[in-house]
Enzyme design. Structure first.
Site, short mmCIF file in Angstrom:
data_model
loop_
_atom_site.label_atom_id
_atom_site.label_comp_id
_atom_site.label_asym_id
_atom_site.label_seq_id
_atom_site.Cartn_x
_atom_site.Cartn_y
_atom_site.Cartn_z
CD GLU A 131 -3.13 0.98 2.09
OE1 GLU A 131 -3.30 -0.21 2.38
OE2 GLU A 131 -3.87 1.95 2.43
NE ARG A 132 -2.53 5.36 -0.25
CZ ARG A 132 -3.52 5.61 -1.00
NH1 ARG A 132 -2.96 5.54 -2.66
NH2 ARG A 132 -4.55 5.94 -0.60
CE LYS A 178 -6.44 2.73 8.72
NZ LYS A 178 -6.04 2.94 7.22
CD GLU A 218 -7.97 5.80 5.73
OE1 GLU A 218 -7.74 6.97 5.11
OE2 GLU A 218 -6.99 5.04 5.87
NE ARG A 267 -0.87 4.19 11.71
CZ ARG A 267 -1.44 4.34 10.67
NH1 ARG A 267 -2.77 3.77 10.38
NH2 ARG A 267 -1.07 5.31 9.61
CE LYS A 271 -1.25 8.72 8.78
NZ LYS A 271 -2.10 8.43 7.29
CG ASP A 298 -3.19 10.77 5.05
OD1 ASP A 298 -2.15 10.11 5.60
OD2 ASP A 298 -3.95 10.26 4.10
CD GLU A 336 1.93 6.25 10.76
OE1 GLU A 336 1.49 5.83 12.08
OE2 GLU A 336 1.36 6.53 10.07
CD GLU A 348 -0.90 8.22 0.81
OE1 GLU A 348 -0.31 7.70 1.72
OE2 GLU A 348 -2.06 8.25 0.51
CG HIS A 397 -6.61 15.59 0.92
ND1 HIS A 397 -6.95 15.03 -0.19
CD2 HIS A 397 -6.40 14.85 1.96
CE1 HIS A 397 -7.17 13.66 0.18
NE2 HIS A 397 -7.03 13.56 1.52
C1 BDP Z 1 -3.31 7.29 4.12
C2 BDP Z 1 -3.16 6.33 3.16
C3 BDP Z 1 -4.08 5.04 3.28
C4 BDP Z 1 -3.36 4.44 4.57
C5 BDP Z 1 -3.69 5.51 5.47
C6 BDP Z 1 -3.17 5.20 7.12
O1 BDP Z 1 -3.60 6.89 1.80
O2 BDP Z 1 -3.53 4.22 2.24
O3 BDP Z 1 -4.20 3.48 5.09
O4 BDP Z 1 -3.25 6.67 5.39
O5 BDP Z 1 -2.49 5.83 7.38
O6 BDP Z 1 -2.24 8.15 3.92
O7 BDP Z 1 -3.81 4.33 7.69
#
Ligand code: BDP
Length: 729
Positions: A192-193, A312, A316, A349, A385, A390, A412, A418, A546
């Site tokens: 992912e990413r 996490k 999301e 997180r 983060k 993000d 983080e 990304e 964004h």
């Molecule tokens: C975002 C990403 C996503 C990640 C999410 C995360 O787009 O793919 O799953 O953060 O940090 O930056 O959990």
């Protein structure tokens, strides 16, 4: 012989670095050694013959007992490094310390006790080390074996950079305890990413087949002091807790152990349902607790130094304790209790946002976590983060930093880019990391910088940590974009010491990566140093954020307005309208600014004195408002984009200056990426300004280039090949 010959070639090249002379020298010296980037900053390039002789004399024989796995790693690294840099087959002694010039042993070894004063020995902390010259001998000592390894890497790096070893007295210790890479790697090896190929973890062939990459990965990380790795994605898969996967993970942990690297896994909160067959994952349910206790036991049977879990939850779409009306602390503490008897930790997180769409997503993590301050068990770190949204090219610091004095907070960072050009743009992230770590939270008055929150000194935390989302994959050079190696390196350096300057890191990485060619080093440093600001300018100047294309986030997409949630769109963040642009986060808007300490608030509250780099993050500004630069907001925006483009345009000719001084393969890789970057900087500028112009209705300032295409053209660009897209489970 070959090495000596090549060193002479190199010598000629670094002395005569003017291009016509390079050409002449090239004729007589043959090609540069091929280099595909695999060796990272551990190239160990041969030094000049004169230097080689001097270092050989200083190193002589090395006293080292190779009686543990870590000591054997030290021995092998010295053999490889000195063999290559000095053309020297270093002799090792196990007994005769007096006749040896380099002594490597723990502080309590008699030979060290007899030579190093007690106060010097006691000053060394757990993973720290001391390199000390005593008479004719050079001593590397530490409390732990991994400290010896870190000290050895330090010595090798000094030699690679051609530094003098005379009179050394270096006491070095990490300021942060848990220095961890986060791999967002799925079990099917997609990342992912990830922009550097597939996951380096080959679950299919583990545990029997140990890829050389695992070993080289561990070496590279140990060489910059990284001591932990989470090998699975935060969007986690419960399958990893099945016995066969644990065997595979254990094989990786076995590789990492001699390098001082602990293995961690991500824990999917619903695993007791998916793997345990329970009908709930409620953290207060005894059966759920028992399932986790037993699972943790099973892990430690196979991996006695297992680091713990990264989680996490309730973010999301990931499962979490809130589904059972429990808090993040309830969830984290349940796992922490299971891990505690074994010395493991939980990294929980704070990147959360609820399913209900908020008025301002930037406020959510703070709102959810601050009330929980003081309720987490001591072996829990809350991982935050760097910014509240993000990993945007530029964000203010996360308001949680400093706001939870009773809870250890872990930083983080994203190393994978990304939102900063992914695999194709060269962006020296150390400047961004430094900017964040040096930002003042003002929570305990002036000087309460983020670095002090993270290293635990601001609120006297016992447990400290920092995480970097890895940019590593199966690409031959590990990171795809060669300069991405510098970001990995920078993360390690800052994790060890968050007060290190970006400039020092750029200098060091450039020296270790390009060898002793001063002009290549200078160009490399300049590219790294100028590229972060350039990227912010051509993507998201003045605090815009964004506004990337939806989903894969590659390229501009300020027009994105149709997504399943409003806070995934661009229009939600820039709020452009006929009057102006920007997100009002002051009292008249979402009041997110209120979450920061007053010193911080004062800096940003008034749109007239708000630093320009975050102006549109905190304010909605009329297009025709005169800024203190004397330009209107619109003119300033155009200028920022244009300056970013000009900078990106300047990178290519800068790099072309080193043609012939860098091996052809790395030269071409960098060149092609810089070409893409220059082209895409214009794409960003033209697409964004054409779009914003539909609101500002103002002409481009005089001299500003007209966009190459009409807005419709940019709206229709689709970029389906951007890798690393987030799977929807
Ligand atoms: C975002 C990403 C996503 C990640 C999410 C995360 O787009 O793919 O799953 O953060 O940090 O930056 O959990």
């Amino acid at each position: 012989m070959m090495n000596t010959y090549l060193s002479i070639c190199r010598a000629s090249r670094s002395i005569f670095h003017r291009s016509w002379l390079v050409g002449l020298v090239f004729l007589f010296s043959g090609p540069l050694i091929a280099n595909n980037g695999y060796q990272l900053w551990l190239n160990y390039e041969p030094l000049l013959p004169g230097q080689q002789m001097q270092y050989q004399a200083t190193i002589g024989t090395v006293f080292l007992k190779p009686n543990t796995p870590t000591r054997r790693v030290i021995r092998d690294e010295l053999k490889t490094g000195l063999g290559s840099m000095l053309s020297y087959t270093v002799p090792f002694a196990e007994n005769n310390a007096e006749a040896s010039k380099v002594l490597i042993d723990l502080v309590d070894a008699p030979v060290i006790q007899s030579k190093v004063a007690e106060k010097d020995r006691t000053a060394i902390t757990k993973e720290g080390y001391l390199i000390l010259q005593k008479g004719e001998q050079l001593i590397i000592t530490a409390q732990t074996e991994v400290g010896l390894l870190y000290g050895t890497f330090h010595l090798l790096q000094l030699i690679q950079r051609g530094e003098s070893l005379k009179g050394l007295s270096i006491l070095n210790k990490p300021k942060i305890q848990k220095r961890v890479l986060n791999h967002w790697d799925n079990l099917d090896r997609t990342v992912e990413r990830g922009y550097a190929g597939f996951s380096i973890w080959n679950w299919h062939e583990l545990p029997e087949y140990i890829d050389q990459r695992y070993i080289d990965y561990a070496r590279a990380n140990a060489s910059i002091g990284i001591n932990g790795t989470v090998v699975t994605n935060v969007n986690a898969n419960a399958l990893v807790f099945r016995a066969d996967y644990l065997e595979k993970a254990a094989a990786l942990a076995d590789v990492f152990r001699p390098y001082g690297i602990q293995l961690y896994l991500t824990a999917r909160f619903s695993s007791p349902i998916e793997q345990g067959g329970l009908d709930t994952a409620d953290p207060l349910n005894p059966k759920v607790q028992q399932w986790w206790n037993e699972t943790v036991e099973k892990i430690y049977e196979r991996i006695p130094d297992f680091g713990g879990f990264l989680v996490k939850a309730n973010s999301e779409g990931q499962p979490g304790p809130q589904e059972y009306n429990r808090t993040h602390a309830d969830g984290a503490n349940m796992l922490a209790k299971a891990l505690e008897p074994h010395g493991g930790i939980v990294m929980w997180r704070a990147f959360v946002y609820s399913d209900e769409e908020p008025t301002d997503r930037a406020k959510q993590a703070y709102d959810e976590f601050v009330p929980l301050d003081g309720t987490f068990l001591p072996n829990v770190l809350v991982q935050v983060k760097n910014g509240p949204i993000d990993f945007q090219p530029r964000e203010p610091i996360h308001p949680l930093f400093g706001a939870m004095p009773e809870t250890p907070l872990m930083m983080e960072f994203q190393i994978t880019k990304e939102y900063l050009g992914q695999g194709t743009h060269l962006v020296g992230l150390a400047n961004m990391y430094e900017e964040i770590l040096q930002t003042d939270t003002y929570v305990e008055g002036e000087g309460s910088i983020v670095a002090k929150v993270i290293d635990g000194t601001l609120h006297d935390q016992q447990l400290t940590g920092i995480a970097g989302v890895a940019n590593i994959g199966t690409a031959t050079n590990w990171t795809g974009n060669l300069f991405g190696q510098a970001d990995w390196f920078a993360f390690g350096r800052l994790a060890w010491n968050p007060y290190t300057s970006a400039a020092a890191i750029f200098k060091e990485w450039s020296a270790l990566t390009w060898g002793q060619r001063p002009d290549v080093q200078a160009v490399s440093q300049q590219l790294l140093d100028e590229s972060y600001e350039a990227c912010v300018q051509y993507m998201t100047p003045l605090g815009l954020h964004h506004i990337m294309a939806a989903g894969h986030h590659y390229g501009p997409g300020p027009w994105v307005s149709e997504m399943s949630r409003a806070d995934w769109t661009s229009v939600y963040y820039h709020k452009a309208d006929a009057e102006g642009v920007g997100f009002d986060r002051t009292q008249s808007g979402s009041n997110a600014l209120e979450q920061y300490a007053s010193g911080f608030r004062q800096k940003y509250a008034d749109s007239d004195d708000c630093p320009l780099d975050l102006l549109l993050w905190f304010h909605h500004i009329p297009w025709d408002k005169k800024l203190r630069t004397g330009r209107t907001l619109w003119a300033e925006l155009c200028l920022q984009y244009q300056q970013g483009v000009e900078k990106a345009d300047s990178f290519l000719p800068l790099w072309e200056q080193v043609k012939g001084e860098v091996d052809e393969e790395r030269y071409r890789q960098v060149k092609m990426h810089l070409q893409i970057q220059a082209k895409e900087a214009k794409w960003w500028r033209d697409a964004c300004l054409s779009y914003f112009q539909t609101f500002s209705k103002m002409d481009f300032p005089q001299g500003h280039p007209e966009p190459a295409q009409a807005l419709d053209y940019y709206l229709q660009i689709s970029h389906p090949y951007a890798p690393g897209i987030r799977p929807r489970w």
